[in-house]
Enzyme design. Structure first.
Site, PDB file in Angstrom:
ATOM      1  N   ARG A  46      49.769  55.102  28.827  1.00  0.00           N
ATOM      2  CA  ARG A  46      48.985  53.869  28.830  1.00  0.00           C
ATOM      3  C   ARG A  46      49.803  52.743  28.189  1.00  0.00           C
ATOM      4  O   ARG A  46      49.781  51.604  28.617  1.00  0.00           O
ATOM      5  CB  ARG A  46      47.664  54.046  28.070  1.00  0.00           C
ATOM      6  CG  ARG A  46      46.746  52.803  28.172  1.00  0.00           C
ATOM      7  CD  ARG A  46      45.527  52.884  27.267  1.00  0.00           C
ATOM      8  NE  ARG A  46      45.902  52.813  25.857  1.00  0.00           N
ATOM      9  CZ  ARG A  46      45.766  53.795  24.994  1.00  0.00           C
ATOM     10  NH1 ARG A  46      45.278  54.970  25.372  1.00  0.00           N
ATOM     11  NH2 ARG A  46      46.136  53.647  23.731  1.00  0.00           N
ATOM     12  N   TYR A  98      39.767  31.750  44.189  1.00  0.00           N
ATOM     13  CA  TYR A  98      39.292  33.058  44.621  1.00  0.00           C
ATOM     14  C   TYR A  98      37.903  33.345  44.038  1.00  0.00           C
ATOM     15  O   TYR A  98      37.650  33.122  42.850  1.00  0.00           O
ATOM     16  CB  TYR A  98      40.302  34.111  44.180  1.00  0.00           C
ATOM     17  CG  TYR A  98      39.857  35.541  44.334  1.00  0.00           C
ATOM     18  CD1 TYR A  98      39.307  36.011  45.523  1.00  0.00           C
ATOM     19  CD2 TYR A  98      39.992  36.437  43.281  1.00  0.00           C
ATOM     20  CE1 TYR A  98      38.895  37.319  45.657  1.00  0.00           C
ATOM     21  CE2 TYR A  98      39.594  37.748  43.409  1.00  0.00           C
ATOM     22  CZ  TYR A  98      39.037  38.182  44.601  1.00  0.00           C
ATOM     23  OH  TYR A  98      38.626  39.488  44.730  1.00  0.00           O
ATOM     24  N   ASP A 170      48.077  31.108  39.274  1.00  0.00           N
ATOM     25  CA  ASP A 170      47.977  32.246  40.185  1.00  0.00           C
ATOM     26  C   ASP A 170      48.914  31.960  41.355  1.00  0.00           C
ATOM     27  O   ASP A 170      48.665  31.065  42.169  1.00  0.00           O
ATOM     28  CB  ASP A 170      46.531  32.398  40.666  1.00  0.00           C
ATOM     29  CG  ASP A 170      46.319  33.633  41.523  1.00  0.00           C
ATOM     30  OD1 ASP A 170      47.290  34.101  42.145  1.00  0.00           O
ATOM     31  OD2 ASP A 170      45.176  34.126  41.585  1.00  0.00           O
ATOM     32  N   LYS A 195      48.946  42.043  47.218  1.00  0.00           N
ATOM     33  CA  LYS A 195      49.164  41.174  48.353  1.00  0.00           C
ATOM     34  C   LYS A 195      50.641  41.146  48.759  1.00  0.00           C
ATOM     35  O   LYS A 195      51.213  42.172  49.095  1.00  0.00           O
ATOM     36  CB  LYS A 195      48.615  39.790  48.030  1.00  0.00           C
ATOM     37  CG  LYS A 195      47.209  39.783  47.406  1.00  0.00           C
ATOM     38  CD  LYS A 195      46.156  40.468  48.252  1.00  0.00           C
ATOM     39  CE  LYS A 195      44.714  40.197  47.819  1.00  0.00           C
ATOM     40  NZ  LYS A 195      44.371  40.626  46.448  1.00  0.00           N
TER      41      LYS A 195
END
Length: 378
Positions: A46, A98, A170, A195
């Site tokens: 982690r 978004y 972004d 993406k």
């Protein structure tokens, strides 16, 4: 190293133990230690994993950043950034963004007394007017999702830094191939690596890149403490995808420009949104700020919602689906899909109507894509 070379080699030296050219998938949750504090840089996956480290270093290099952090999704990365805030803080965001980000602002962090104001994406003056004494972040998408407006990153960053405010960009729609916000003054760059960076629609992920050491340390703490990390196989898939980012982005742009030009001339299309068109209101800014115009095209369709449904059902190569940035072409109806979480009145006031379609133009043969649209719109 230039961009394509960095995409293939940055953070990805041959494996020291075996000489493997491809970064191994370190499919382990924990690491042997020789004693108290005795380890080889990794303790628990982690906190850090060698496959993830390779991805983080590669993405940082592509954005001209010093520090990279990988997350389980783009929204996990956004959540890490927002975790830097405290109750009573304020965000200024572009209004066209978004739907998942809007939902995060309004229905998650809003519950903790963190307020968000929305301003017209391309209006520099509006950003400054919206700043308050408690404003901590200016949040930008450029090009915006789904109307593909541009924000002048350099101008907004100059305003923000006068007020000691961080700028978050972004950069998902452009990818670092076409736009590098850190070079323009942004403090933090965000990606949904699902993406274009991955590019094959087979993994979900996110990333943050920065040159700000203080911000990096806060974000790194959250990455470990909250645990929104990608597994090693997801990191490996993304590394595999990013190697071809440059060649893919060039073809995405070439095809998107052909599609945009076709749609502009079609009698059943009311309006086309693509920054590569000279008619786009931000075309000159796009030429200054970006090295290419990207693979996303949105358009307003003349007709009703029922007509839109018929069009998407007739498409054969464009697949009706959420997401974007893969090698295959997709068509999305933002009002009922990616932006459904935004109330209808707000959506429509921002220009996001029920007859808007968003195309993620893939890298198929352009002639086939145009024939597909011709058949569907006939």
């Amino acid at each position: 190293m230039k961009f394509s070379t960095r995409a293939i080699h940055a953070g990805q030296e041959p494996d020291a133990a075996t000489g493997a050219i491809m970064t191994p998938i370190f499919q382990t949750s924990t690491y042997a230690q020789t004693g108290l504090g005795g380890h080889k840089g990794y303790e628990y996956s982690r906190t850090g994993n060698p496959t993830r480290t390779a991805l983080e270093e590669c993405l940082a290099a592509l954005e001209n950043g010093s520090y990279g952090l990988a997350f389980a999704s783009g929204l996990a990365g956004e959540s890490a950034i927002l975790s830097m805030l405290k109750a009573g803080d304020h965000i200024v965001s572009c209004d066209d963004l978004y739907g998942g980000t809007y939902r995060l602002f309004e229905r998650i962090v809003g519950r903790y007394n963190i307020e968000t104001s929305y301003v017209t994406a391309s209006s520099i003056a509006d950003y400054e007017k919206a700043i308050r004494p408690n404003t901590k972040l200016l949040w930008l998408e450029t090009p915006t999702n789904p109307l593909l407006r541009l924000v002048d990153i350099r101008a907004v960053a100059e305003i923000a830094h006068r007020h000691q405010i961080l700028v978050v960009v972004d950069n998902t729609f452009s990818s670092p191939y076409f736009q590098k916000p850190l070079d323009l003054g942004a403090d933090i760059v965000l990606h949904s690596t699902t993406k274009y960076i991955n590019g094959h629609s087979d993994v979900v992920g996110g990333a943050i890149i920065t040159n700000n050491q203080e911000a990096y340390e806060a974000l790194k703490f959250n990455q470990n403490a909250a645990g929104g990390i990608p597994g090693p196989f997801d990191a490996w898939l993304t590394l595999r995808g990013v190697k071809t980012l440059a060649v893919r982005m060039r073809q995405h742009e070439e095809n998107a420009l052909a599609v945009a030009r076709y749609l502009v001339e079609h009698p059943r299309v009311e309006k086309v949104y693509y920054p590569g068109l000279p008619s786009h209101p931000d075309h000159e800014l796009a030429k200054r700020q970006m090295s290419g115009f990207g693979g996303m095209v949105s358009f307003q369709f003349k007709g009703t919602l029922a007509d839109v449904d018929r069009v998407v059902r007739r498409l054969k190569i464009f697949t009706f689906a959420e997401s974007l940035g893969g090698v295959e072409s997709l068509v999305c109806h933002p009002a009922t899909m990616t932006h459904a979480s935004i109330p209808q009145k707000i959506r429509e006031a921002r220009g996001l109507t029920d007859t808007l379609l968003r195309l993620s133009v893939g890298i198929e043969d352009a002639e086939d894509l145009l024939a597909d649209l011709e058949y569907a719109l006939a």
